[in-house]
Write a protein that holds these residues in place. Structure first.
Motif, PDB file in Angstrom:
ATOM      1  N   LEU A  36      18.006  -4.641  -3.450  1.00 35.58           N
ATOM      2  CA  LEU A  36      16.424  -4.459  -3.065  1.00 35.58           C
ATOM      3  C   LEU A  36      16.305  -4.213  -1.697  1.00 35.58           C
ATOM      4  N   HIS A  37      17.450  -4.780  -0.997  1.00 36.62           N
ATOM      5  CA  HIS A  37      17.229  -4.225   0.554  1.00 36.62           C
ATOM      6  C   HIS A  37      17.610  -2.786   0.847  1.00 36.62           C
ATOM      7  N   GLU A  38      18.209  -2.352   0.078  1.00 36.93           N
ATOM      8  CA  GLU A  38      18.706  -0.921   0.177  1.00 36.93           C
ATOM      9  C   GLU A  38      17.778  -0.045  -0.403  1.00 36.93           C
ATOM     10  N   ALA A  39      17.229  -0.450  -1.480  1.00 37.79           N
ATOM     11  CA  ALA A  39      16.273   0.583  -2.300  1.00 37.79           C
ATOM     12  C   ALA A  39      15.007   0.484  -1.306  1.00 37.79           C
ATOM     13  N   VAL A  40      14.530  -0.713  -0.755  1.00 35.88           N
ATOM     14  CA  VAL A  40      13.113  -0.673  -0.060  1.00 35.88           C
ATOM     15  C   VAL A  40      13.323  -0.362   1.405  1.00 35.88           C
ATOM     16  N   TRP A  41      14.397  -0.966   1.959  1.00 33.84           N
ATOM     17  CA  TRP A  41      14.361  -0.676   3.462  1.00 33.84           C
ATOM     18  C   TRP A  41      15.437   0.653   3.883  1.00 33.84           C
ATOM     19  N   GLY A  42      16.001   0.947   2.895  1.00 32.32           N
ATOM     20  CA  GLY A  42      16.786   2.366   3.164  1.00 32.32           C
ATOM     21  C   GLY A  42      18.204   2.181   3.775  1.00 32.32           C
ATOM     22  N   GLU A  43      18.540   0.942   3.898  1.00 27.93           N
ATOM     23  CA  GLU A  43      19.648   0.380   4.448  1.00 27.93           C
ATOM     24  C   GLU A  43      20.289  -0.987   3.918  1.00 27.93           C
ATOM     25  N   PRO A  44      21.577  -0.842   3.841  1.00 26.01           N
ATOM     26  CA  PRO A  44      22.303  -2.065   3.468  1.00 26.01           C
ATOM     27  C   PRO A  44      21.879  -3.399   4.156  1.00 26.01           C
ATOM     28  N   SER A  45      21.821  -4.473   3.601  1.00 26.38           N
ATOM     29  CA  SER A  45      21.456  -5.768   4.265  1.00 26.38           C
ATOM     30  C   SER A  45      22.448  -6.379   5.036  1.00 26.38           C
ATOM     31  N   VAL A  46      22.408  -7.209   6.020  1.00 23.74           N
ATOM     32  CA  VAL A  46      23.484  -7.586   6.639  1.00 23.74           C
ATOM     33  C   VAL A  46      23.489  -9.155   6.354  1.00 23.74           C
ATOM     34  N   ASP A  47      24.708  -9.847   6.623  1.00 27.75           N
ATOM     35  CA  ASP A  47      24.820 -11.347   6.111  1.00 27.75           C
ATOM     36  C   ASP A  47      23.549 -12.280   6.999  1.00 27.75           C
ATOM     37  N   GLY A  48      23.114 -12.690   5.976  1.00 24.30           N
ATOM     38  CA  GLY A  48      21.887 -13.810   6.566  1.00 24.30           C
ATOM     39  C   GLY A  48      20.608 -13.232   6.695  1.00 24.30           C
ATOM     40  N   ASP A  49      20.348 -11.808   6.396  1.00 28.34           N
ATOM     41  CA  ASP A  49      19.194 -11.378   6.348  1.00 28.34           C
ATOM     42  C   ASP A  49      18.167 -11.967   5.379  1.00 28.34           C
ATOM     43  N   ARG A  50      17.138 -12.264   5.734  1.00 28.25           N
ATOM     44  CA  ARG A  50      16.200 -12.793   4.803  1.00 28.25           C
ATOM     45  C   ARG A  50      14.955 -11.795   4.545  1.00 28.25           C
ATOM     46  N   SER A  51      15.157 -10.735   4.751  1.00 33.81           N
ATOM     47  CA  SER A  51      13.910  -9.819   4.520  1.00 33.81           C
ATOM     48  C   SER A  51      13.573  -9.744   3.136  1.00 33.81           C
ATOM     49  N   VAL A  52      14.412  -9.705   2.243  1.00 32.70           N
ATOM     50  CA  VAL A  52      13.802  -9.571   0.672  1.00 32.70           C
ATOM     51  C   VAL A  52      13.266 -10.873   0.555  1.00 32.70           C
ATOM     52  N   ASP A  53      13.838 -12.009   0.544  1.00 34.03           N
ATOM     53  CA  ASP A  53      13.190 -13.341   0.261  1.00 34.03           C
ATOM     54  C   ASP A  53      11.830 -13.474   1.027  1.00 34.03           C
ATOM     55  N   ASN A  54      11.724 -13.034   2.239  1.00 34.18           N
ATOM     56  CA  ASN A  54      10.556 -13.399   2.771  1.00 34.18           C
ATOM     57  C   ASN A  54       9.398 -12.163   2.180  1.00 34.18           C
ATOM     58  N   ALA A  55       9.754 -10.911   1.987  1.00 39.02           N
ATOM     59  CA  ALA A  55       9.107 -10.305   1.133  1.00 39.02           C
ATOM     60  C   ALA A  55       8.544 -10.712   0.155  1.00 39.02           C
ATOM     61  N   VAL A  56       9.520 -11.307  -0.753  1.00 37.51           N
ATOM     62  CA  VAL A  56       9.034 -11.940  -2.103  1.00 37.51           C
ATOM     63  C   VAL A  56       8.258 -12.983  -2.026  1.00 37.51           C
ATOM     64  N   PHE A  57       8.403 -13.892  -0.882  1.00 41.02           N
ATOM     65  CA  PHE A  57       7.544 -15.159  -0.794  1.00 41.02           C
ATOM     66  C   PHE A  57       6.007 -14.629  -0.249  1.00 41.02           C
ATOM     67  N   ARG A  58       6.002 -13.549   0.347  1.00 43.01           N
ATOM     68  CA  ARG A  58       4.513 -13.003   0.855  1.00 43.01           C
ATOM     69  C   ARG A  58       4.105 -12.403  -0.519  1.00 43.01           C
ATOM     70  N   LEU A  59       4.802 -11.491  -1.081  1.00 38.47           N
ATOM     71  CA  LEU A  59       4.216 -10.853  -2.323  1.00 38.47           C
ATOM     72  C   LEU A  59       3.715 -12.166  -3.529  1.00 38.47           C
ATOM     73  N   ARG A  60       4.367 -13.225  -3.557  1.00 39.99           N
ATOM     74  CA  ARG A  60       4.162 -14.054  -4.673  1.00 39.99           C
ATOM     75  C   ARG A  60       2.844 -14.739  -4.135  1.00 39.99           C
ATOM     76  N   LYS A  61       2.728 -14.950  -2.599  1.00 42.06           N
ATOM     77  CA  LYS A  61       1.323 -15.516  -2.163  1.00 42.06           C
ATOM     78  C   LYS A  61       0.177 -14.545  -2.703  1.00 42.06           C
ATOM     79  N   LYS A  62       0.547 -13.431  -2.136  1.00 46.97           N
ATOM     80  CA  LYS A  62      -0.828 -12.383  -2.322  1.00 46.97           C
ATOM     81  C   LYS A  62      -0.823 -11.929  -3.863  1.00 46.97           C
ATOM     82  N   LEU A  63      -0.313 -12.314  -4.854  1.00 45.50           N
ATOM     83  CA  LEU A  63      -0.488 -12.197  -6.407  1.00 45.50           C
ATOM     84  C   LEU A  63      -1.098 -13.207  -6.722  1.00 45.50           C
ATOM     85  N   GLY A  64      -1.208 -14.218  -5.932  1.00 46.64           N
ATOM     86  CA  GLY A  64      -2.034 -15.665  -6.350  1.00 46.64           C
ATOM     87  C   GLY A  64      -1.370 -16.241  -7.724  1.00 46.64           C
ATOM     88  N   ALA A  65      -2.294 -16.128  -8.746  1.00 49.63           N
ATOM     89  CA  ALA A  65      -2.135 -16.830 -10.094  1.00 49.63           C
ATOM     90  C   ALA A  65      -0.721 -15.937 -10.708  1.00 49.63           C
TER      91      ALA A  65
END
Ligand code: CA
Length: 236
Positions: free
Chosen positions: A188-217
């Motif tokens: 997901l990181h590579e596909a969406v951000w266009g680069e490999p993720s590095v160790d400890g990178d939380r971008s994907v989890d953070n984005a999912v967290f925000r998406l879930r919030k925005k999607l409500g029910a």
């Protein structure tokens, strides 16, 4: 971006010495570079020249970087790399929430800067290619009350427009066109951000967290696949 032969970058930075250095580096890397020295001038330059990417300093006269970003995001999904002397996590979170794509702490090396610029432009190109492929197939994607339109780049939930950042849209789009398929965080990181993720990178989890919030029910429609990553629930 595709129609233009030279990629143009707008730098909004008030430190003269740093600005000169960055403009020189950008130009020697083959980009067209413009400089604005305060937030208001930056917004004017953006409206006039429609650059492919914006390098935005945080502390700026007249309008600060966050306010500039907030106003840019009202009309544009242009990739924005924020430059900041501050390292507080809270600032980074605020910047990313408002829609900065990446962020670089001063002092930074010019090599690192150019690498980040390239990565952001690659990511943008990849998202545009995916969206173009969907445009060509003419498909607007639906999932229950959720609709994603790759042409207008808009997402609607129950007919209400969802306020998504470009990366959130990109991730939701990828999950939606491959519903039921589990993706690793790395993919997901590579596909969406266009680069490999590095160790400890939380971008994907953070984005999912925000998406879930925005999607409500509908938030639990993005499922955590233990030991793998995420997928969109197979059926609505
Ligand atoms: Ca500054």
């Amino acid at each position: 971006m595709a129609a233009r032969t030279v990629t143009s970058i707008l730098l909004i930075e008030d430190e003269a010495e740093l600005a000169r250095l960055v403009v020189r580096e950008l130009m020697s890397a083959g980009y067209e570079a413009r400089l604005a020295r305060d937030g208001a001038a930056g917004l004017r330059a953006f409206a006039e020249h429609e650059p492919d990417l914006v390098l935005l300093d945080w502390m700026l006269p007249i309008l600060d970087g966050l306010e500039v970003l907030r106003r840019l995001r009202q009309t544009s999904a242009v990739p924005v790399l924020m430059l900041t002397a501050r390292a507080e996590e809270v600032d980074r979170v605020v910047g990313l929430e408002i829609g900065a794509d990446d962020y670089l702490t001063k002092p930074f090396g010019t090599r690192e800067l150019i690498a980040r610029v390239r990565a952001l432009l690659r990511r943008q190109e990849r998202i545009e290619q995916t969206l173009a492929a969907d445009r060509a197939s003419g498909s607007s994607l639906r999932f229950g009350p959720l609709a994603l339109d790759p042409v207008t780049h808009l997402a609607h939930l129950d007919g209400q427009e969802l306020d998504l950042t470009r990366t959130e849209f990109g991730m939701l789009h990828l999950l939606l066109r491959n519903r039921g398929r589990a993706f690793s965080r790395g993919y997901l990181h590579e596909a969406v951000w266009g680069e490999p993720s590095v160790d400890g990178d939380r971008s994907v989890d953070n984005a999912v967290f925000r998406l879930r919030k925005k999607l409500g029910a509908l938030g639990d429609t993005i499922q955590t696949v233990w030991g793998v990553g995420y997928r969109l629930r197979p059926r609505s």
